[in-house]
Write a protein that holds these residues in place. Structure first.
Motif, short mmCIF file in Angstrom:
data_model
loop_
_atom_site.label_atom_id
_atom_site.label_comp_id
_atom_site.label_asym_id
_atom_site.label_seq_id
_atom_site.Cartn_x
_atom_site.Cartn_y
_atom_site.Cartn_z
N GLY A 22 0.83 -1.19 0.00
CA GLY A 22 0.00 0.00 0.00
C GLY A 22 0.86 1.24 0.00
O GLY A 22 2.01 1.21 0.41
N GLY A 23 0.31 2.30 -0.48
CA GLY A 23 1.04 3.56 -0.45
C GLY A 23 2.22 3.58 -1.38
O GLY A 23 2.06 3.45 -2.59
N GLU A 24 3.40 3.65 -0.80
CA GLU A 24 4.59 3.96 -1.59
C GLU A 24 5.41 2.77 -2.08
O GLU A 24 6.40 2.95 -2.76
N PHE A 25 5.01 1.55 -1.73
CA PHE A 25 5.74 0.41 -2.27
C PHE A 25 4.82 -0.80 -2.40
O PHE A 25 3.83 -0.91 -1.69
N ALA A 26 5.18 -1.68 -3.33
CA ALA A 26 4.38 -2.88 -3.57
C ALA A 26 5.27 -3.99 -4.09
O ALA A 26 6.21 -3.75 -4.84
N SER A 27 4.96 -5.23 -3.68
CA SER A 27 5.70 -6.42 -4.12
C SER A 27 4.84 -7.28 -5.03
O SER A 27 3.61 -7.31 -4.89
N GLN A 28 5.50 -7.98 -5.91
CA GLN A 28 4.87 -9.00 -6.74
C GLN A 28 5.66 -10.29 -6.55
O GLN A 28 6.89 -10.28 -6.61
N ILE A 29 4.93 -11.37 -6.33
CA ILE A 29 5.58 -12.67 -6.12
C ILE A 29 5.68 -13.36 -7.48
O ILE A 29 4.67 -13.64 -8.12
N VAL A 30 6.91 -13.61 -7.90
CA VAL A 30 7.16 -14.18 -9.23
C VAL A 30 7.22 -15.70 -9.18
O VAL A 30 6.70 -16.37 -10.07
N ALA A 31 7.85 -16.24 -8.15
CA ALA A 31 8.00 -17.70 -8.07
C ALA A 31 8.00 -18.15 -6.62
O ALA A 31 8.66 -17.56 -5.78
N ASP A 32 7.21 -19.18 -6.36
CA ASP A 32 7.13 -19.81 -5.05
C ASP A 32 6.46 -21.16 -5.22
O ASP A 32 6.39 -21.68 -6.34
N GLU A 33 5.95 -21.72 -4.13
CA GLU A 33 5.36 -23.05 -4.22
C GLU A 33 4.14 -23.09 -5.14
O GLU A 33 3.79 -24.15 -5.64
N THR A 34 3.50 -21.96 -5.40
CA THR A 34 2.31 -21.96 -6.26
C THR A 34 2.63 -22.29 -7.71
O THR A 34 1.74 -22.64 -8.47
N VAL A 35 3.91 -22.17 -8.10
CA VAL A 35 4.33 -22.56 -9.46
C VAL A 35 5.32 -23.72 -9.41
O VAL A 35 6.05 -23.96 -10.37
N GLY A 36 5.36 -24.42 -8.26
CA GLY A 36 6.20 -25.61 -8.16
C GLY A 36 7.62 -25.38 -7.71
O GLY A 36 8.44 -26.30 -7.75
N VAL A 37 7.95 -24.17 -7.26
CA VAL A 37 9.30 -23.89 -6.78
C VAL A 37 9.41 -24.32 -5.32
O VAL A 37 8.54 -24.02 -4.51
N GLU A 38 10.47 -25.03 -5.00
CA GLU A 38 10.71 -25.46 -3.63
C GLU A 38 11.91 -24.72 -3.07
O GLU A 38 12.83 -24.39 -3.79
N ASN A 39 11.89 -24.46 -1.79
CA ASN A 39 13.03 -23.95 -1.03
C ASN A 39 13.29 -22.44 -1.15
O ASN A 39 13.93 -21.89 -0.28
N VAL A 40 12.87 -21.77 -2.21
CA VAL A 40 13.08 -20.33 -2.34
C VAL A 40 11.81 -19.67 -2.86
O VAL A 40 10.96 -20.34 -3.45
N SER A 41 11.71 -18.36 -2.63
CA SER A 41 10.67 -17.57 -3.27
C SER A 41 11.34 -16.35 -3.87
O SER A 41 12.36 -15.87 -3.36
N VAL A 42 10.77 -15.85 -4.96
CA VAL A 42 11.36 -14.75 -5.71
C VAL A 42 10.27 -13.75 -6.03
O VAL A 42 9.14 -14.13 -6.36
N GLY A 43 10.60 -12.47 -5.95
CA GLY A 43 9.64 -11.44 -6.29
C GLY A 43 10.32 -10.15 -6.66
O GLY A 43 11.55 -10.05 -6.66
N VAL A 44 9.50 -9.17 -6.98
CA VAL A 44 9.98 -7.84 -7.34
C VAL A 44 9.24 -6.85 -6.45
O VAL A 44 8.03 -6.97 -6.26
N VAL A 45 9.95 -5.88 -5.91
CA VAL A 45 9.32 -4.82 -5.13
C VAL A 45 9.68 -3.48 -5.79
O VAL A 45 10.79 -3.29 -6.26
N THR A 46 8.69 -2.59 -5.83
CA THR A 46 8.88 -1.25 -6.38
C THR A 46 8.60 -0.24 -5.28
O THR A 46 7.54 -0.29 -4.65
#
Length: 129
Positions: A22-46
């Motif tokens: 909210g407000g001045e920053f936001a994240s998007q989750i690119v890869a995690d268990e929802t796409v079959g990735v195990e052990n790490v999660s990856v995203g982008v924050v602006t």
């Protein structure tokens, strides 16, 4: 989003992903268990210009890579400046906050190993595109 499951590859476009924050920053989750990735999660924050995150600590490794803009990572003991093309590894247990010190948007890729903190990101407000 393009999903090429025949090859075992999942392609995700951040233009199609929800933005959490909210407000001045936001994240998007690119890869995690929802796409079959195990052990790490990856995203982008602006972060918008002048925006800063709250002081926090994670119990996992946090890696940030600056895609665009200028950042500071502030701990209780020191401040580290980062620009596009630079990365930082934040060990578990280190209190820190992220700050956009540039005049334009700050975009960072984040990686959590192992997974876990992305659950708190999902709990944030969903921003409209």
């Amino acid at each position: 989003m393009t999903d090429d499951t025949d090859a075992g590859i999942v392609v995700r476009d951040t233009a199609d992903l929800p933005r959490f924050g909210g407000g001045e920053f936001a994240s998007q989750i690119v890869a995690d268990e929802t796409v079959g990735v195990e052990n790490v999660s990856v995203g982008v924050v602006t972060f918008e210009p002048g925006a800063e995150g709250s002081r926090h600590v994670r119990e996992v490794e946090e890696i940030v890579y600056v895609l665009e803009g200028e950042a500071e990572i502030v701990t209780d003991e020191e401040t580290h400046g980062l620009t596009a093309g630079q990365a930082a590894v934040i060990p578990p247990g280190v209190h820190h906050r992220h700050v956009n010190v540039g005049s334009g948007p700050l975009r960072k890729l984040w990686i959590f190993a192992p997974q876990g903190p992305e659950e708190a990101i999902r709990d944030r407000e969903v921003q409209e595109s």
